[in-house]
Design a protein around this motif. Sequence first.
Motif, PDB file in Angstrom:
ATOM      1  N   SER A  35      -7.063 -48.347 -39.706  1.00 52.92           N
ATOM      2  CA  SER A  35      -8.051 -48.258 -38.533  1.00 52.92           C
ATOM      3  C   SER A  35      -7.490 -47.132 -37.843  1.00 52.92           C
ATOM      4  CB  SER A  35      -8.344 -49.153 -37.666  1.00 52.92           C
ATOM      5  OG  SER A  35      -9.005 -50.568 -38.259  1.00 52.92           O
ATOM      6  N   ARG A  39      -5.745 -46.840 -28.808  1.00 51.64           N
ATOM      7  CA  ARG A  39      -4.707 -47.602 -27.859  1.00 51.64           C
ATOM      8  C   ARG A  39      -3.136 -46.745 -28.189  1.00 51.64           C
ATOM      9  NH1 ARG A  39      -1.257 -50.505 -30.907  1.00 51.64           N
ATOM     10  NH2 ARG A  39      -1.998 -52.221 -31.937  1.00 51.64           N
ATOM     11  N   ARG A  42       2.335 -49.469 -30.399  1.00 55.63           N
ATOM     12  CA  ARG A  42       3.734 -50.660 -29.750  1.00 55.63           C
ATOM     13  C   ARG A  42       4.925 -50.178 -30.563  1.00 55.63           C
ATOM     14  NH1 ARG A  42      -0.327 -55.293 -31.129  1.00 55.63           N
ATOM     15  NH2 ARG A  42      -1.708 -55.375 -29.487  1.00 55.63           N
ATOM     16  N   TYR A  51      -1.932 -47.927 -37.792  1.00 53.29           N
ATOM     17  CA  TYR A  51      -3.115 -47.319 -37.423  1.00 53.29           C
ATOM     18  C   TYR A  51      -2.957 -45.780 -37.329  1.00 53.29           C
ATOM     19  CZ  TYR A  51      -4.837 -51.622 -34.847  1.00 53.29           C
ATOM     20  OH  TYR A  51      -5.282 -52.746 -34.400  1.00 53.29           O
ATOM     21  N   GLU A  70     -17.779 -48.642 -38.826  1.00 54.97           N
ATOM     22  CA  GLU A  70     -17.993 -49.356 -37.805  1.00 54.97           C
ATOM     23  C   GLU A  70     -17.000 -48.915 -36.537  1.00 54.97           C
ATOM     24  OE1 GLU A  70     -15.841 -51.556 -36.176  1.00 54.97           O
ATOM     25  OE2 GLU A  70     -14.452 -50.912 -37.904  1.00 54.97           O
ATOM     26  N   TYR A  79     -11.493 -48.874 -31.448  1.00 52.95           N
ATOM     27  CA  TYR A  79     -11.145 -49.082 -32.597  1.00 52.95           C
ATOM     28  C   TYR A  79     -12.327 -48.751 -33.624  1.00 52.95           C
ATOM     29  CZ  TYR A  79      -7.429 -51.876 -30.138  1.00 52.95           C
ATOM     30  OH  TYR A  79      -6.491 -52.345 -29.740  1.00 52.95           O
ATOM     31  N   GLY A  80     -11.680 -48.194 -34.929  1.00 53.93           N
ATOM     32  CA  GLY A  80     -12.692 -47.910 -35.679  1.00 53.93           C
ATOM     33  C   GLY A  80     -12.256 -47.783 -37.252  1.00 53.93           C
ATOM     34  N   GLU A  99      -9.386 -55.685 -41.349  1.00 54.42           N
ATOM     35  CA  GLU A  99      -9.080 -56.577 -40.322  1.00 54.42           C
ATOM     36  C   GLU A  99      -9.522 -56.039 -38.909  1.00 54.42           C
ATOM     37  OE1 GLU A  99      -4.788 -56.929 -39.394  1.00 54.42           O
ATOM     38  OE2 GLU A  99      -5.446 -57.833 -37.695  1.00 54.42           O
ATOM     39  N   ILE A 100     -10.871 -56.615 -38.667  1.00 56.98           N
ATOM     40  CA  ILE A 100     -11.197 -56.214 -37.265  1.00 56.98           C
ATOM     41  C   ILE A 100     -11.810 -57.228 -36.695  1.00 56.98           C
ATOM     42  CG2 ILE A 100     -12.139 -53.908 -38.629  1.00 56.98           C
ATOM     43  CD1 ILE A 100     -14.763 -54.852 -39.004  1.00 56.98           C
ATOM     44  N   GLU A 101     -12.202 -56.875 -35.262  1.00 52.80           N
ATOM     45  CA  GLU A 101     -12.881 -57.854 -34.487  1.00 52.80           C
ATOM     46  C   GLU A 101     -14.153 -58.120 -34.573  1.00 52.80           C
ATOM     47  OE1 GLU A 101     -14.601 -55.153 -33.129  1.00 52.80           O
ATOM     48  OE2 GLU A 101     -14.676 -56.687 -31.503  1.00 52.80           O
TER      49      GLU A 101
END
Length: 206
Positions: A35, A39, A42, A51, A70, A79-80, A99-101
């Motif tokens: 994705s 952000r 980390r 990412y 999406e 996030y996309g 792996e998405i919300e």
Amino acid sequence: MKGILIVVSGFAGAGKGTIMKNLMERYPGFSLSVSATSRLPREGEKEGVNYFFKTREEFEEMIERQEFLEHAEYVGNYYGTPKAFVEKKLSEGMNVLLEIEIQGAMQIKKSFQDALLIFIMPPSAGILRERLTKRGTESPEIIEKRLKRAVSESEGIENYDYIVINDEVDKCTEKLHNIILSAAMQPARQRKFIEEVRNDLKKMSS
Ligand code: 5GP
């Protein structure tokens, strides 16, 4: 044959990342979509692996250019899912994992009728809390925040096709794989093959 677009969601601490990694190590034919996000990385996260890290402006330009399948805003960041990679892999017959919300998952459900939506659940709320605490990286306040978020995320689970309970990584991976194998054999996902056999049968019998 086209691959299946598989959406995997789950609460923070449910272990989706580990399960997907395990699935890809055990079975061929899967691609994990990377994705884009606004952000910050980390520690240890790599560009193009975890990412594609973008500024908000860059991300908004990508939205303008309709480069996403999406996209959603989650805890103040974008996030996309980049469209091109997913379409290419599906056309090559690979099963593609996203792996998405949940907001993104619902967009996929709308635009891809054949997508398979799976929600990874912890065996219980108590165990989720325990796993979040055991990570040891988060303060009690953050853990409470994540649990609160899990409450709101849990509201949409009935919109998924399957839940998989993550009691133990290997068992959960097998359950996920079995679901995918069964889904692949549903007539709605085998239209082309059914049509071919039907046409051949017609030719033979005429
Ligand atoms: P994290 O910041 O912890 O990596 O991810 C936060 C949430 O964003 C996770 O639930 C993750 O599954 C979700 N996420 C990651 N990539 C995407 C994406 O491309 N689209 C959507 N809608 N959610 C994503």
